[in-house]
Design a protein around this motif. Sequence first.
Motif, mmCIF file in Angstrom:
data_model
loop_
_atom_site.group_PDB
_atom_site.id
_atom_site.type_symbol
_atom_site.label_atom_id
_atom_site.label_comp_id
_atom_site.label_asym_id
_atom_site.label_seq_id
_atom_site.Cartn_x
_atom_site.Cartn_y
_atom_site.Cartn_z
ATOM 1 N N GLY A 1 0.824 -1.210 0.000
ATOM 2 C CA GLY A 1 0.000 0.000 0.000
ATOM 3 C C GLY A 1 0.853 1.253 0.000
ATOM 4 O O GLY A 1 0.537 2.240 -0.675
ATOM 5 N N ALA A 2 1.950 1.220 0.749
ATOM 6 C CA ALA A 2 2.881 2.353 0.785
ATOM 7 C C ALA A 2 3.518 2.563 -0.579
ATOM 8 O O ALA A 2 3.683 3.703 -1.041
ATOM 9 C CB ALA A 2 3.948 2.123 1.846
ATOM 10 N N GLN A 3 3.867 1.465 -1.232
ATOM 11 C CA GLN A 3 4.461 1.562 -2.565
ATOM 12 C C GLN A 3 3.454 2.159 -3.556
ATOM 13 O O GLN A 3 3.798 3.042 -4.341
ATOM 14 C CB GLN A 3 4.916 0.181 -3.027
ATOM 15 C CG GLN A 3 5.713 0.218 -4.304
ATOM 16 C CD GLN A 3 6.233 -1.147 -4.675
ATOM 17 O OE1 GLN A 3 5.497 -2.117 -4.659
ATOM 18 N NE2 GLN A 3 7.503 -1.218 -5.016
ATOM 19 N N ASN A 4 2.208 1.719 -3.485
ATOM 20 C CA ASN A 4 1.180 2.267 -4.371
ATOM 21 C C ASN A 4 0.931 3.740 -4.088
ATOM 22 O O ASN A 4 0.725 4.530 -5.012
ATOM 23 C CB ASN A 4 -0.117 1.464 -4.245
ATOM 24 C CG ASN A 4 0.006 0.088 -4.870
ATOM 25 O OD1 ASN A 4 0.810 -0.133 -5.760
ATOM 26 N ND2 ASN A 4 -0.793 -0.839 -4.387
ATOM 27 N N ALA A 5 0.948 4.130 -2.813
ATOM 28 C CA ALA A 5 0.770 5.538 -2.451
ATOM 29 C C ALA A 5 1.912 6.388 -3.002
ATOM 30 O O ALA A 5 1.697 7.511 -3.462
ATOM 31 C CB ALA A 5 0.668 5.689 -0.937
ATOM 32 N N ALA A 6 3.115 5.847 -2.969
ATOM 33 C CA ALA A 6 4.271 6.565 -3.512
ATOM 34 C C ALA A 6 4.134 6.753 -5.020
ATOM 35 O O ALA A 6 4.416 7.835 -5.547
ATOM 36 C CB ALA A 6 5.557 5.821 -3.183
ATOM 37 N N LEU A 7 3.703 5.716 -5.718
ATOM 38 C CA LEU A 7 3.501 5.835 -7.165
ATOM 39 C C LEU A 7 2.486 6.920 -7.482
ATOM 40 O O LEU A 7 2.680 7.732 -8.385
ATOM 41 C CB LEU A 7 3.034 4.496 -7.751
ATOM 42 C CG LEU A 7 4.068 3.386 -7.797
ATOM 43 C CD1 LEU A 7 3.393 2.059 -8.136
ATOM 44 C CD2 LEU A 7 5.161 3.705 -8.804
ATOM 45 N N ASP B 1 7.666 10.501 -0.189
ATOM 46 C CA ASP B 1 8.042 9.824 1.058
ATOM 47 C C ASP B 1 6.917 9.952 2.081
ATOM 48 O O ASP B 1 6.551 8.971 2.741
ATOM 49 C CB ASP B 1 9.335 10.426 1.601
ATOM 50 C CG ASP B 1 9.805 9.776 2.892
ATOM 51 O OD1 ASP B 1 10.590 8.819 2.816
ATOM 52 O OD2 ASP B 1 9.392 10.234 3.975
ATOM 53 N N ASP B 2 6.348 11.145 2.200
ATOM 54 C CA ASP B 2 5.260 11.372 3.154
ATOM 55 C C ASP B 2 4.078 10.445 2.895
ATOM 56 O O ASP B 2 3.487 9.898 3.830
ATOM 57 C CB ASP B 2 4.769 12.822 3.096
ATOM 58 C CG ASP B 2 5.796 13.833 3.573
ATOM 59 O OD1 ASP B 2 6.754 13.443 4.278
ATOM 60 O OD2 ASP B 2 5.650 15.022 3.219
ATOM 61 N N ALA B 3 3.708 10.277 1.619
ATOM 62 C CA ALA B 3 2.556 9.442 1.262
ATOM 63 C C ALA B 3 2.786 7.983 1.651
ATOM 64 O O ALA B 3 1.905 7.330 2.211
ATOM 65 C CB ALA B 3 2.271 9.556 -0.233
ATOM 66 N N ALA B 4 3.983 7.476 1.370
ATOM 67 C CA ALA B 4 4.298 6.084 1.722
ATOM 68 C C ALA B 4 4.345 5.897 3.231
ATOM 69 O O ALA B 4 3.787 4.939 3.778
ATOM 70 C CB ALA B 4 5.631 5.683 1.091
ATOM 71 N N ARG B 5 4.979 6.814 3.914
ATOM 72 C CA ARG B 5 5.131 6.735 5.371
ATOM 73 C C ARG B 5 3.774 6.810 6.079
ATOM 74 O O ARG B 5 3.541 6.155 7.088
ATOM 75 C CB ARG B 5 6.047 7.869 5.839
ATOM 76 C CG ARG B 5 6.653 7.688 7.180
ATOM 77 C CD ARG B 5 7.765 8.702 7.385
ATOM 78 N NE ARG B 5 8.838 8.587 6.422
ATOM 79 C CZ ARG B 5 9.786 7.658 6.437
ATOM 80 N NH1 ARG B 5 9.792 6.750 7.371
ATOM 81 N NH2 ARG B 5 10.723 7.636 5.521
ATOM 82 N N ALA B 6 2.843 7.578 5.531
ATOM 83 C CA ALA B 6 1.512 7.707 6.126
ATOM 84 C C ALA B 6 0.759 6.379 6.111
ATOM 85 O O ALA B 6 0.018 6.065 7.049
ATOM 86 C CB ALA B 6 0.713 8.783 5.390
ATOM 87 N N ILE B 7 0.956 5.581 5.071
ATOM 88 C CA ILE B 7 0.290 4.274 4.999
ATOM 89 C C ILE B 7 0.804 3.354 6.096
ATOM 90 O O ILE B 7 0.020 2.695 6.785
ATOM 91 C CB ILE B 7 0.496 3.627 3.608
ATOM 92 C CG1 ILE B 7 -0.134 4.480 2.512
ATOM 93 C CG2 ILE B 7 -0.032 2.199 3.587
ATOM 94 C CD1 ILE B 7 -1.639 4.653 2.616
ATOM 95 N N PHE C 1 9.819 2.397 9.633
ATOM 96 C CA PHE C 1 10.121 2.688 8.225
ATOM 97 C C PHE C 1 11.339 3.602 8.251
ATOM 98 O O PHE C 1 11.244 4.808 8.080
ATOM 99 C CB PHE C 1 8.915 3.368 7.600
ATOM 100 C CG PHE C 1 8.965 3.559 6.100
ATOM 101 C CD1 PHE C 1 10.147 3.510 5.386
ATOM 102 C CD2 PHE C 1 7.806 3.810 5.408
ATOM 103 C CE1 PHE C 1 10.175 3.717 4.021
ATOM 104 C CE2 PHE C 1 7.808 4.018 4.036
ATOM 105 C CZ PHE C 1 8.979 3.964 3.351
ATOM 106 N N ALA C 2 12.485 2.984 8.500
ATOM 107 C CA ALA C 2 13.724 3.741 8.637
ATOM 108 C C ALA C 2 14.231 4.204 7.270
ATOM 109 O O ALA C 2 13.875 3.631 6.250
ATOM 110 C CB ALA C 2 14.782 2.875 9.317
ATOM 111 N N HIS C 3 15.044 5.256 7.280
ATOM 112 C CA HIS C 3 15.713 5.715 6.070
ATOM 113 C C HIS C 3 14.726 6.420 5.152
ATOM 114 O O HIS C 3 13.542 6.492 5.420
ATOM 115 C CB HIS C 3 16.385 4.521 5.381
ATOM 116 C CG HIS C 3 17.568 4.880 4.549
ATOM 117 N ND1 HIS C 3 17.472 5.098 3.203
ATOM 118 C CD2 HIS C 3 18.858 5.040 4.863
ATOM 119 C CE1 HIS C 3 18.677 5.368 2.719
ATOM 120 N NE2 HIS C 3 19.538 5.347 3.705
#
Length: 124
Positions: A10-16, A29-35, A48-50
């Motif tokens: 889901g984080a990967q899809n949000a990043a895309l 980064d914010d979108a993926a981290r929020a998931i 979710f380091a780095h």
Amino acid sequence: MLRAYDLVRGAQNAALDAARQGKLSGTVDDAARAIIASGGFGPDYKFFAHRLGHGIGLDGHEHPYLVRGSKNRSAPGNDFLQRARHLHPGEFGIRCEDDMSSLADGPAQILSPSFQSSLEKPFG
């Protein structure tokens, strides 16, 4: 682990979806981290380091970086290594690492030939 894997996908899809033309690279980064955080695995960099990723080219790790606060704007043809992840130190870690490219219209596109569709079928 399955729940964590689903969150990482889901984080990967949000990043895309966030890596659209003109958007700031930090918002990807914010979108993926929020998931990950919305799934109860937060806050911030706890599981979710780095950074989420970085530009790819002749030098490998290069700008623009997909990290909080980055002010670079996405443009068509920007290629990135994007690696959404979820780490439980001492237990397990999940990382979906794929290349993506920003398009002129719409979300970024995965360039990797073996996009992980599930934990049970990692090669499609």
